[in-house]
Design a protein around this motif. Structure first.
Motif, mmCIF file in Angstrom:
data_model
loop_
_atom_site.group_PDB
_atom_site.id
_atom_site.type_symbol
_atom_site.label_atom_id
_atom_site.label_comp_id
_atom_site.label_asym_id
_atom_site.label_seq_id
_atom_site.Cartn_x
_atom_site.Cartn_y
_atom_site.Cartn_z
ATOM 1 N N TYR A 113 0.796 -1.230 0.000
ATOM 2 C CA TYR A 113 0.000 0.000 0.000
ATOM 3 C C TYR A 113 0.831 1.283 0.000
ATOM 4 O O TYR A 113 0.404 2.292 -0.544
ATOM 5 C CB TYR A 113 -0.926 0.022 1.226
ATOM 6 N N ILE A 114 1.972 1.250 0.669
ATOM 7 C CA ILE A 114 2.802 2.458 0.761
ATOM 8 C C ILE A 114 4.266 2.106 0.514
ATOM 9 O O ILE A 114 4.676 0.966 0.692
ATOM 10 C CB ILE A 114 2.662 3.168 2.130
ATOM 11 N N SER A 115 5.027 3.094 0.124
ATOM 12 C CA SER A 115 6.469 2.926 -0.066
ATOM 13 C C SER A 115 7.161 3.237 1.266
ATOM 14 O O SER A 115 7.037 4.345 1.797
ATOM 15 C CB SER A 115 6.955 3.896 -1.148
ATOM 16 N N ILE A 116 7.870 2.240 1.788
ATOM 17 C CA ILE A 116 8.582 2.418 3.058
ATOM 18 C C ILE A 116 10.078 2.416 2.753
ATOM 19 O O ILE A 116 10.585 1.463 2.156
ATOM 20 C CB ILE A 116 8.229 1.306 4.054
ATOM 21 N N VAL A 117 10.748 3.485 3.146
ATOM 22 C CA VAL A 117 12.184 3.609 2.908
ATOM 23 C C VAL A 117 12.924 3.572 4.243
ATOM 24 O O VAL A 117 12.349 3.872 5.280
ATOM 25 C CB VAL A 117 12.513 4.901 2.121
ATOM 26 N N PRO A 118 14.202 3.223 4.225
ATOM 27 C CA PRO A 118 14.973 3.214 5.471
ATOM 28 C C PRO A 118 15.069 4.613 6.070
ATOM 29 O O PRO A 118 15.137 5.610 5.352
ATOM 30 C CB PRO A 118 16.353 2.727 5.038
ATOM 31 N N ASP A 119 15.078 4.675 7.377
ATOM 32 C CA ASP A 119 15.210 5.944 8.087
ATOM 33 C C ASP A 119 16.633 6.462 7.927
ATOM 34 O O ASP A 119 17.575 5.813 8.396
ATOM 35 C CB ASP A 119 14.875 5.741 9.571
ATOM 36 N N PRO A 120 16.828 7.595 7.264
ATOM 37 C CA PRO A 120 18.189 8.097 7.060
ATOM 38 C C PRO A 120 18.844 8.600 8.346
ATOM 39 O O PRO A 120 20.046 8.813 8.396
ATOM 40 C CB PRO A 120 17.990 9.246 6.057
#
Length: 122
Positions: A113-120
């Motif tokens: 459902y959503i794009s989850i990226v690593p926490d920078p």
């Protein structure tokens, strides 16, 4: 041109409900461009234990220019109690009162459902 927050949230709620999940709007922000926060309830082993994950908008550097309608999120609070999530959201509201809060239950994996990226910042 990017979809408005209002249209994006409405579409996400409809998709999740279509898959027999439960999603509802806890707080309505600016219809045009309010930041969207997602609070997902985790399935718990105990009736008394209620754990959540809080997803916050990813920094602008995480966005893909080839997909202007896609919004990216980072998992800011994993396995948090509701109080910790509300404390974080309260701090965010002091910075930006136009934010949206969407609460989701009965969905194990949000990646469809959503794009989850690593926490920078982690």
């Amino acid at each position: 041109m990017r979809l408005t927050s209002e249209l994006w949230v409405a579409a996400l709620i409809r998709r999740i409900r279509g898959d027999n999940g439960f999603a509802y709007l806890a707080e309505r922000g600016s219809g045009e461009a309010g930041a969207i926060f997602i609070k997902k309830r985790l399935a718990s082993q105990s009736f008394h234990e209620e754990l959540w994950e809080l997803y916050t908008p990813a920094p602008q550097s995480a966005y893909d220019e080839r997909k202007p309608d896609e919004r990216s999120f980072i998992l800011s609070l994993p396995n948090a109690d509701s109080e910790a999530c509300e404390k974080r959201l309260s701090a965010e509201k002091k910075f930006d009162s136009d934010l949206w809060v969407l609460e989701i239950e009965d969905i194990a994996d949000l990646t469809p459902y959503i794009s989850i990226v690593p926490d920078p910042y982690a």
